[in-house]
Design an enzyme around this catalytic site. Structure first.
Site, mmCIF file in Angstrom:
data_model
loop_
_atom_site.group_PDB
_atom_site.id
_atom_site.type_symbol
_atom_site.label_atom_id
_atom_site.label_comp_id
_atom_site.label_asym_id
_atom_site.label_seq_id
_atom_site.Cartn_x
_atom_site.Cartn_y
_atom_site.Cartn_z
ATOM 1 N N GLU A 89 -10.189 105.100 46.849
ATOM 2 C CA GLU A 89 -8.504 104.935 46.615
ATOM 3 C C GLU A 89 -8.163 103.861 47.219
ATOM 4 O O GLU A 89 -9.182 103.203 47.835
ATOM 5 C CB GLU A 89 -7.535 106.053 47.238
ATOM 6 C CG GLU A 89 -7.743 106.822 48.731
ATOM 7 C CD GLU A 89 -7.187 107.796 48.383
ATOM 8 O OE1 GLU A 89 -6.054 107.764 48.282
ATOM 9 O OE2 GLU A 89 -6.932 109.217 48.065
ATOM 10 N N CYS A 102 -4.366 97.698 50.660
ATOM 11 C CA CYS A 102 -5.009 98.225 51.193
ATOM 12 C C CYS A 102 -6.315 99.117 50.685
ATOM 13 O O CYS A 102 -6.314 99.451 49.007
ATOM 14 C CB CYS A 102 -4.506 99.436 51.044
ATOM 15 S SG CYS A 102 -5.835 101.111 52.735
ATOM 16 N N CYS A 109 -14.936 110.073 55.578
ATOM 17 C CA CYS A 109 -15.194 109.551 56.624
ATOM 18 C C CYS A 109 -15.315 110.652 57.574
ATOM 19 O O CYS A 109 -15.286 111.133 57.229
ATOM 20 C CB CYS A 109 -13.553 109.193 57.403
ATOM 21 S SG CYS A 109 -13.241 108.480 59.074
ATOM 22 N N CYS A 113 -9.819 112.827 61.801
ATOM 23 C CA CYS A 113 -8.138 112.832 63.000
ATOM 24 C C CYS A 113 -7.742 114.451 61.762
ATOM 25 O O CYS A 113 -7.653 114.605 61.304
ATOM 26 C CB CYS A 113 -7.877 111.597 62.897
ATOM 27 S SG CYS A 113 -8.588 110.438 63.018
ATOM 28 N N CYS A 116 -5.200 113.926 59.189
ATOM 29 C CA CYS A 116 -5.565 112.674 58.061
ATOM 30 C C CYS A 116 -6.518 113.189 57.015
ATOM 31 O O CYS A 116 -6.774 114.603 56.951
ATOM 32 C CB CYS A 116 -6.494 111.565 58.726
ATOM 33 S SG CYS A 116 -6.682 110.215 57.124
ATOM 34 N N GLU A 162 -13.936 104.124 58.237
ATOM 35 C CA GLU A 162 -13.512 103.883 59.349
ATOM 36 C C GLU A 162 -14.279 102.529 59.456
ATOM 37 O O GLU A 162 -15.567 102.494 59.183
ATOM 38 C CB GLU A 162 -13.908 104.597 60.769
ATOM 39 C CG GLU A 162 -14.309 103.926 62.282
ATOM 40 C CD GLU A 162 -13.551 103.451 62.592
ATOM 41 O OE1 GLU A 162 -11.966 103.637 61.940
ATOM 42 O OE2 GLU A 162 -13.228 101.442 63.021
ATOM 43 N N HIS A 218 -1.310 106.760 68.413
ATOM 44 C CA HIS A 218 -0.955 107.564 68.108
ATOM 45 C C HIS A 218 -0.963 108.194 69.694
ATOM 46 O O HIS A 218 -0.698 109.761 69.147
ATOM 47 C CB HIS A 218 -2.495 109.073 67.517
ATOM 48 C CG HIS A 218 -2.199 107.584 65.581
ATOM 49 N ND1 HIS A 218 -1.492 106.933 64.758
ATOM 50 C CD2 HIS A 218 -3.397 107.918 65.418
ATOM 51 C CE1 HIS A 218 -1.869 106.462 63.810
ATOM 52 N NE2 HIS A 218 -3.387 106.796 63.756
ATOM 53 N N ASN A 292 2.710 110.759 57.314
ATOM 54 C CA ASN A 292 2.547 111.313 55.849
ATOM 55 C C ASN A 292 1.881 113.095 56.156
ATOM 56 O O ASN A 292 0.613 112.808 56.064
ATOM 57 C CB ASN A 292 1.806 110.462 55.335
ATOM 58 C CG ASN A 292 2.493 110.248 54.368
ATOM 59 O OD1 ASN A 292 3.213 110.789 53.107
ATOM 60 N ND2 ASN A 292 2.000 108.976 53.294
ATOM 61 N N CYS A 335 -3.312 108.139 53.526
ATOM 62 C CA CYS A 335 -5.126 108.059 53.236
ATOM 63 C C CYS A 335 -5.672 109.133 52.726
ATOM 64 O O CYS A 335 -5.512 110.251 53.356
ATOM 65 C CB CYS A 335 -6.015 108.015 54.540
ATOM 66 S SG CYS A 335 -5.827 106.767 55.276
HETATM 67 N N1 SAH Z 1 -10.522 104.738 59.909
HETATM 68 C C1 SAH Z 1 -8.536 103.719 60.041
HETATM 69 C C2 SAH Z 1 -8.517 103.550 59.451
HETATM 70 C C3 SAH Z 1 -8.054 103.994 58.198
HETATM 71 S S1 SAH Z 1 -6.183 105.000 58.099
HETATM 72 C C4 SAH Z 1 -8.102 104.234 61.628
HETATM 73 O O1 SAH Z 1 -8.343 104.976 62.117
HETATM 74 O O2 SAH Z 1 -7.169 103.629 62.173
HETATM 75 C C5 SAH Z 1 -4.924 104.012 58.571
HETATM 76 C C6 SAH Z 1 -3.885 104.399 58.859
HETATM 77 O O3 SAH Z 1 -3.626 105.432 58.992
HETATM 78 C C7 SAH Z 1 -4.482 104.915 60.349
HETATM 79 O O4 SAH Z 1 -3.750 104.756 61.548
HETATM 80 C C8 SAH Z 1 -4.631 106.469 60.615
HETATM 81 O O5 SAH Z 1 -4.455 107.596 62.060
HETATM 82 C C9 SAH Z 1 -3.109 106.724 59.725
HETATM 83 N N2 SAH Z 1 -3.623 107.929 58.800
HETATM 84 C C10 SAH Z 1 -3.911 108.693 58.270
HETATM 85 N N3 SAH Z 1 -3.654 109.834 57.616
HETATM 86 C C11 SAH Z 1 -2.363 109.762 58.186
HETATM 87 C C12 SAH Z 1 -1.277 110.669 57.853
HETATM 88 N N4 SAH Z 1 -1.605 111.360 56.853
HETATM 89 N N5 SAH Z 1 0.369 110.012 58.286
HETATM 90 C C13 SAH Z 1 0.331 109.072 59.299
HETATM 91 N N6 SAH Z 1 -0.854 107.968 59.283
HETATM 92 C C14 SAH Z 1 -1.902 108.547 58.978
#
Ligand code: SAH
Length: 348
Positions: A89, A102, A109, A113, A116, A162, A218, A292, A335
């Site tokens: 996406e 984006c 991935c 996390c 995510c 990532e 974070h 989110n 994401c």
């Molecule tokens: N893998 C990379 C890029 C992808 S995510 C990274 O970890 O940075 C882009 C950003 O969105 C990252 O900071 C990630 O931690 C954040 N993110 C992912 N899911 C999220 C969510 N549900 N709410 C808020 N931020 C989120």
């Protein structure tokens, strides 16, 4: 899957075309056609016979727009179908100064996390450079943009995946999306977000690409960070900061930290204070984000008021910090949410 022609640079396309016994100007026509987002079969300047030969070896449409959802604020969410049927996406955010896209760098991935959606099913596969690039090319074309007059002006590598876990393809993409003669987006208009793969961050600094480096922090402490980001068990915050400094030395560009607020996890006064003592005096900015909420993950976000309060604490401590506007929330902005929903729907 066949090969992906969009993986190639202009000199590589020239070598390919020469090897096929075609005159050199055909390479320019082919490359420009690809960079304006056309399928091979749709590049009218080329002969049918030449295109047929190319199509024996290469995918005609490596990335197809399968679905577009438009949010009330104009944000567009894309589902892209890859040639092997995988789905990734992307998001297009419209700002006064231009349009930011984006893009995804992997299908799924493996960082997993805790908040995510992208990591829910693990890593399926890496995208090739041409598949990352094609996401930009097809959206630019859809919006009526060309090579000379871009509709997509900014790119962020913040979709699923990532980027530094798919290092070679990501760097190849960065070279091709900034290359003269192509869509030629300035590196200064590109942001790469990483969860903090320290050795790869050092390697990236050495590439000398002046993009905006963003790190998903974070949490200000290694122990608490490891609770929400498994990768934190491998790489310490102090080492991430050293890699950021290396990047700053090489490019002169300040770096950015993402901080998604999770209720009861990383949103306390003590967290703000710890963040201030960690980052004060560094050439950086903190982007605070309201989580989110991803249903499967079971974590909760904070109110807008509490998010502003957190940002206020950082600012009073001397940090440069902003609360990122939540956009596209009504279309599954986070994401991997849209893909997860799509896959669930597809499997009934
Ligand atoms: N893998 C990379 C890029 C992808 S995510 C990274 O970890 O940075 C882009 C950003 O969105 C990252 O900071 C990630 O931690 C954040 N993110 C992912 N899911 C999220 C969510 N549900 N709410 C808020 N931020 C989120």
């Amino acid at each position: 899957m066949k090969e992906i022609l969009q993986d190639l640079s202009l000199p590589e396309v020239e070598a390919l075309v020469a090897g096929m016994g075609e005159p050199k100007f055909r390479a320019g026509q082919l490359y420009r056609g690809l960079m304006r987002g056309a399928r091979i079969s749709d590049i009218s300047e080329l002969s049918k016979a030449f295109k047929a030969k190319l199509l024996e070896k290469f995918e005609d449409e490596p990335v197809r727009i399968a679905q577009v959802l438009t949010a009330s604020d104009g944000t567009e969410k894309y589902l892209f179908a890859l040639a092997d049927g995988n789905i990734v996406e992307g998001v297009l955010m419209r700002y006064k100064y231009g349009n930011t896209q984006c893009v995804s760098t992997q299908v799924g991935c493996r960082m997993n996390c805790a908040f995510c959606a992208s990591g829910l099913g693990g890593l399926v596969r890496d995208l090739t450079a041409g598949e990352i690039l094609s996401q930009v090319l097809v959206v630019n074309a859809r919006l009526g943009g060309t090579i000379d007059k871009r509709a997509v002006t900014n790119v962020v590598l913040m979709g699923s995946g990532e980027p530094l876990d798919n290092y070679d393809n990501t760097v190849r993409f960065l070279r091709s999306v900034t290359a003269p003669g192509g869509i030629c987006i300035s590196a200064r208009n590109i942001s790469l977000s990483t969860c903090g793969l320290v050795p790869r961050m050092h390697e990236l600094a050495e590439e000398g690409i002046p993009l905006n480096l963003t790190v998903s922090l974070h949490s200000p402490s290694d122990e608490e960070r490891a609770r929400i980001m498994p990768v934190a068990k491998a790489y310490k915050i102090a080492d991430i900061l050293a890699a950021c400094d290396h990047y700053f030395e090489k490019t002169g560009r300040r770096y950015i930290f993402e901080y998604s607020l999770i209720a009861g996890e990383n949103d306390g006064k003590a967290h703000a204070e710890q963040l201030v003592s960690l980052l004060r005096g560094r050439p950086c900015h903190v982007n605070v984000i309201r989580l989110n909420e991803v249903k499967e993950r079971g974590l909760q976000g904070v109110s807008e008021k509490d998010a502003y309060r957190f940002v206020g604490m950082l600012e009073r401590g001397g940090l440069s910090a902003t609360l990122r506007r939540t956009i596209g929330a009504d279309i599954g902005g986070a994401c991997g949410q849209l893909r997860a929903g799509y896959l669930k729907g597809a499997s009934g």
